[in-house]
Design a protein around this motif. Sequence first.
Motif, PDB file in Angstrom:
ATOM      1  N   LYS A   1       0.842  -1.195   0.000  1.00  0.00           N
ATOM      2  CA  LYS A   1       0.000   0.000   0.000  1.00  0.00           C
ATOM      3  C   LYS A   1       0.878   1.247   0.000  1.00  0.00           C
TER       4      LYS A   1
ATOM      5  N   GLU B   1       0.670   5.492   0.899  1.00  0.00           N
ATOM      6  CA  GLU B   1      -0.019   6.687   1.386  1.00  0.00           C
ATOM      7  C   GLU B   1       0.708   7.908   0.845  1.00  0.00           C
TER       8      GLU B   1
ATOM      9  N   SER C   1      -3.829   5.610  -0.940  1.00  0.00           N
ATOM     10  CA  SER C   1      -4.663   6.579  -0.224  1.00  0.00           C
ATOM     11  C   SER C   1      -3.975   7.938  -0.280  1.00  0.00           C
TER      12      SER C   1
ATOM     13  N   VAL D   1      -3.832  11.429   1.821  1.00  0.00           N
ATOM     14  CA  VAL D   1      -4.146  12.179   3.037  1.00  0.00           C
ATOM     15  C   VAL D   1      -3.702  13.616   2.785  1.00  0.00           C
TER      16      VAL D   1
ATOM     17  N   ALA E   1      -8.180   4.293  -2.008  1.00  0.00           N
ATOM     18  CA  ALA E   1      -8.476   3.579  -0.775  1.00  0.00           C
ATOM     19  C   ALA E   1      -9.178   4.465   0.245  1.00  0.00           C
ATOM     20  N   ASN E   2      -9.261   5.765  -0.026  1.00  0.00           N
ATOM     21  CA  ASN E   2      -9.958   6.687   0.875  1.00  0.00           C
ATOM     22  C   ASN E   2     -10.557   7.822   0.056  1.00  0.00           C
ATOM     23  N   THR E   3     -11.271   8.719   0.715  1.00  0.00           N
ATOM     24  CA  THR E   3     -11.812   9.918   0.074  1.00  0.00           C
ATOM     25  C   THR E   3     -11.020  11.123   0.568  1.00  0.00           C
ATOM     26  N   PRO E   4     -10.224  11.749  -0.295  1.00  0.00           N
ATOM     27  CA  PRO E   4      -9.373  12.856   0.163  1.00  0.00           C
ATOM     28  C   PRO E   4     -10.195  14.061   0.613  1.00  0.00           C
ATOM     29  N   SER E   5      -9.625  14.825   1.526  1.00  0.00           N
ATOM     30  CA  SER E   5     -10.209  16.076   1.968  1.00  0.00           C
ATOM     31  C   SER E   5      -9.213  17.189   1.692  1.00  0.00           C
TER      32      SER E   5
END
Length: 286
Positions: free
Chosen positions: A70, A72, A120, A122, A274-278
């Motif tokens: 993975k 990040e 992902s 971040v 793998a995630n929803t960015p902010s």
Amino acid sequence: MQQMFLGLGAKVIEHTVSDGDTDLNASTIFGSDFADSVNKRIIISSGHEIGATSSTSNRALTVPAGMGGKLEIKNLGTISGFGGTGGAAGAGAPKGQTPGTGSAGADGGSAIYIASAGVSVVNTGTIRGGGGGGDGGDGGDDGGLTTNGMFQLTSGSYSGYYCHPGGGGAGGVGGNGQGYNTALTSGASGAGGAPRESGGSNWAAKGYQGTQIRAACDAQAAGDSNKNYFNGQAGDAGGDGGGFGQAGNSTANASGGGGVAGKYIELAGGISLANTPSGTLQGTAP
């Protein structure tokens, strides 16, 4: 490159990019570890910016296919795409012909491109696609139809003549969209139309005879709206390029259109994050 051990000994390889790095590739960053199952992290520090250069086919950061484990992407700074190029201008209409149309502006480039699963993002900084290019302006129309008539030279003697309008001016090129280390530019103004042709002495070559024919053409144009004899029209201005995350502009009556804003994150087919960015995200969504 730094190795860290988290939790029950899980290894994470970290890489902090340098301010001003461009066209980064995660495979190059991690080398043989890219395809390994070890987890990885790329960090963009606060106050630092990375960007895409030269072309919208380049991205500030690319994660190609074939990654193991993975990854990040931890962004505290700014990640910027490349701006789209403005559209080409349309040619002005020669006498009696159709003017050229300006071309559409190019789409802005993506800031991040991801072609592997398990990534992902971040984000507490800014990720922004390049601005779209402005459309090219259409060329101007000519001054009307080339018309003809008969002019009396002497009693009982007539000669043919032609009234020639001016050609249209070329359109203006579109402005470039904003990109990494590159400001947006405004569309150029269209060129002015050519003046209608004046009378001359060599009517056999040019289709008119002397300034008297100019007066006859003026009178004909005034008396019949379908037999124009005017200066060519100016070309349309090009559209302005868009700012980061914004589409390029399109001028009135333009045939092309401004380029679409670049994506802040572009995903290859079949890939999802793998995630929803902010954070601050500027441009077209994935």
